[in-house]
Write a protein that holds these residues in place. Structure first.
Motif, PDB file in Angstrom:
ATOM      1  N   MET A   1       0.668  -1.327  -0.088  1.00 17.18           N
ATOM      2  CA  MET A   1      -0.065  -0.035  -0.115  1.00 17.18           C
ATOM      3  C   MET A   1       0.774   1.036   0.112  1.00 17.18           C
ATOM      4  N   PRO A   2       0.763   2.143  -0.988  1.00 18.39           N
ATOM      5  CA  PRO A   2       1.533   3.200  -1.141  1.00 18.39           C
ATOM      6  C   PRO A   2       1.519   4.268   0.124  1.00 18.39           C
ATOM      7  N   ASN A   4       3.116   7.656   0.410  1.00 17.68           N
ATOM      8  CA  ASN A   4       2.642   9.030  -0.083  1.00 17.68           C
ATOM      9  C   ASN A   4       2.256   9.191  -1.320  1.00 17.68           C
ATOM     10  N   ALA A   5       2.654   8.449  -2.617  1.00 19.00           N
ATOM     11  CA  ALA A   5       2.478   8.564  -3.647  1.00 19.00           C
ATOM     12  C   ALA A   5       0.932   8.184  -4.289  1.00 19.00           C
ATOM     13  N   ASP A   6       0.084   7.998  -3.387  1.00 21.68           N
ATOM     14  CA  ASP A   6      -1.344   7.914  -3.771  1.00 21.68           C
ATOM     15  C   ASP A   6      -1.980   8.888  -3.066  1.00 21.68           C
ATOM     16  N   LYS A   7      -1.461   9.973  -2.620  1.00 23.52           N
ATOM     17  CA  LYS A   7      -2.144  10.970  -1.855  1.00 23.52           C
ATOM     18  C   LYS A   7      -1.803  12.441  -2.356  1.00 23.52           C
ATOM     19  N   TRP A  11       0.284  16.565  -1.431  1.00 23.83           N
ATOM     20  CA  TRP A  11       1.618  16.881  -2.336  1.00 23.83           C
ATOM     21  C   TRP A  11       1.931  18.355  -2.012  1.00 23.83           C
ATOM     22  N   ALA A 300       5.499   8.593  -9.049  1.00 28.90           N
ATOM     23  CA  ALA A 300       4.244   7.821  -8.635  1.00 28.90           C
ATOM     24  C   ALA A 300       3.727   7.056  -9.686  1.00 28.90           C
ATOM     25  N   ASP A 305       7.269   5.361  -4.538  1.00 28.93           N
ATOM     26  CA  ASP A 305       7.054   5.768  -3.216  1.00 28.93           C
ATOM     27  C   ASP A 305       8.009   6.819  -2.541  1.00 28.93           C
TER      28      ASP A 305
END
Length: 320
Positions: A1-2, A4-7, A11, A300, A305
């Motif tokens: 589960m990512p 920071n890359a999926d949020k 950013w 991402a 990540d």
């Protein structure tokens, strides 16, 4: 589960905090790093002046014995000569100049006759372009005073440091980032292992980490093996001996331009690692400074990540 890359909604505020973090560090510590390097460089210039009899004895034999003086001699010219410009002016082999400057040596298998001819050309170009305003004794023929030598050494050292000011700051930042990661890990029971010929990711004990570990990979053709240098390799405490470690690449940037120019480098590393070790390879970035949404979105999309240095506790979310 990512992590920071999926949020992407986080950013923008993280970018602002990261820029502030880098700028505060730069204002506080970068000038000292530059001054310390200038002091050490001034001493190197003084040694080079002594070896060359204050630039009155720049001969092929001397360059062969002391190849490390070449970058100093380039900065003693008027105008200072870039490495590639010297190669062009002298009409010499780039391999010779790069060995002298980057490895402080003469190429091991250099032909003696060719080497002497090329060193002669270099010495002639340097002697012709020496900055007589900085080294007035070259025209007067008088013995320079200690004060004149010290002043000249300081000017040349400033030129050298000016030419490499970005690497000076970058190297100081890298040392600080690795020290920060080390402190965070050791506070959580991890042990540092010095890298060396006998250390590989397969031999790392659970609960250990190392800096600048080489990971061997075969290129797509399968005919050539290369080593990918990794800033931090970490074997989680709950891992099994031989399990692939978590790989961390420390990245810092003082502007937005360079990271975007070089953002493919991490993706290439990830592709090479996955092609050799499978899709479960964990490769993350440790970011500090100017990394914009374009850079983050690119990484991402490549499945990479990251952890922001101002939120280093996010490392714990990678099950370490």
């Amino acid at each position: 589960m990512p992590v920071n890359a999926d949020k992407p909604h986080l950013w923008k505020p993280d970018i602002a905090l990261s820029v502030d973090f880098y700028n505060n560090w730069f204002m506080q510590f970068a000038p000292k790093a530059y001054r310390d390097t200038r002091i050490a460089t001034t001493q190197q210039v003084e040694s080079a002046l002594a070896e060359t009899a204050n630039l009155t004895n720049i001969t092929p034999a001397l360059l062969g014995q002391h190849p490390e003086v070449l970058p100093i001699l380039r900065m003693a010219a008027a105008p200072p000569i870039a490495q590639d410009r010297l190669i062009g002016l002298a009409g010499v082999s780039p391999n010779l100049v790069k060995n002298m400057e980057e490895k402080q040596r003469i190429p091991p298998r250099a032909d003696i006759t060719t080497l002497d001819a090329e060193l002669t050309k270099i010495s002639q170009i340097i002697a012709r372009l020496l900055d007589k305003d900085i080294f007035p004794w070259l025209e007067s023929g008088q013995q320079p005073t200690d004060s004149e030598v010290q002043k000249a050494a300081t000017i040349v050292a400033d030129r050298l440091c000016g030419a490499i000011s970005d690497p000076i700051v970058r190297n100081a930042q890298e040392r600080r980032q690795l020290a920060t990661i080390r402190q965070w890990l050791e506070q959580r029971g991890y042990s540092y292992v010095r890298g060396g010929a006998g250390l590989s990711f397969e031999t790392m004990q659970p609960g250990t980490f190392s800096f600048r570990l080489n990971i061997p990979v075969l290129l797509q053709s399968g005919s050539k093996q290369i080593n990918i240098p990794i800033d931090v390799a970490l074997a989680p405490i709950n891992s099994i001996l031989g399990e692939f470690p978590l790989l961390i690449e420390a990245k810092s940037a003082g502007d937005y331009t360079n990271p975007n120019k070089r953002r493919k480098e991490e993706a290439i590393k990830m592709t090479q690692l996955r092609s050799n070790y499978g899709n479960n390879v964990r490769f993350i970035l440790f970011l500090c400074g100017y990394f914009d949404s374009g850079y983050l979105g690119y990484e991402a999309a490549e499945g990479i990540d990251w952890v922001w240095e101002h939120r280093i506790d996010d490392l714990a979310l990678f099950e370490i």
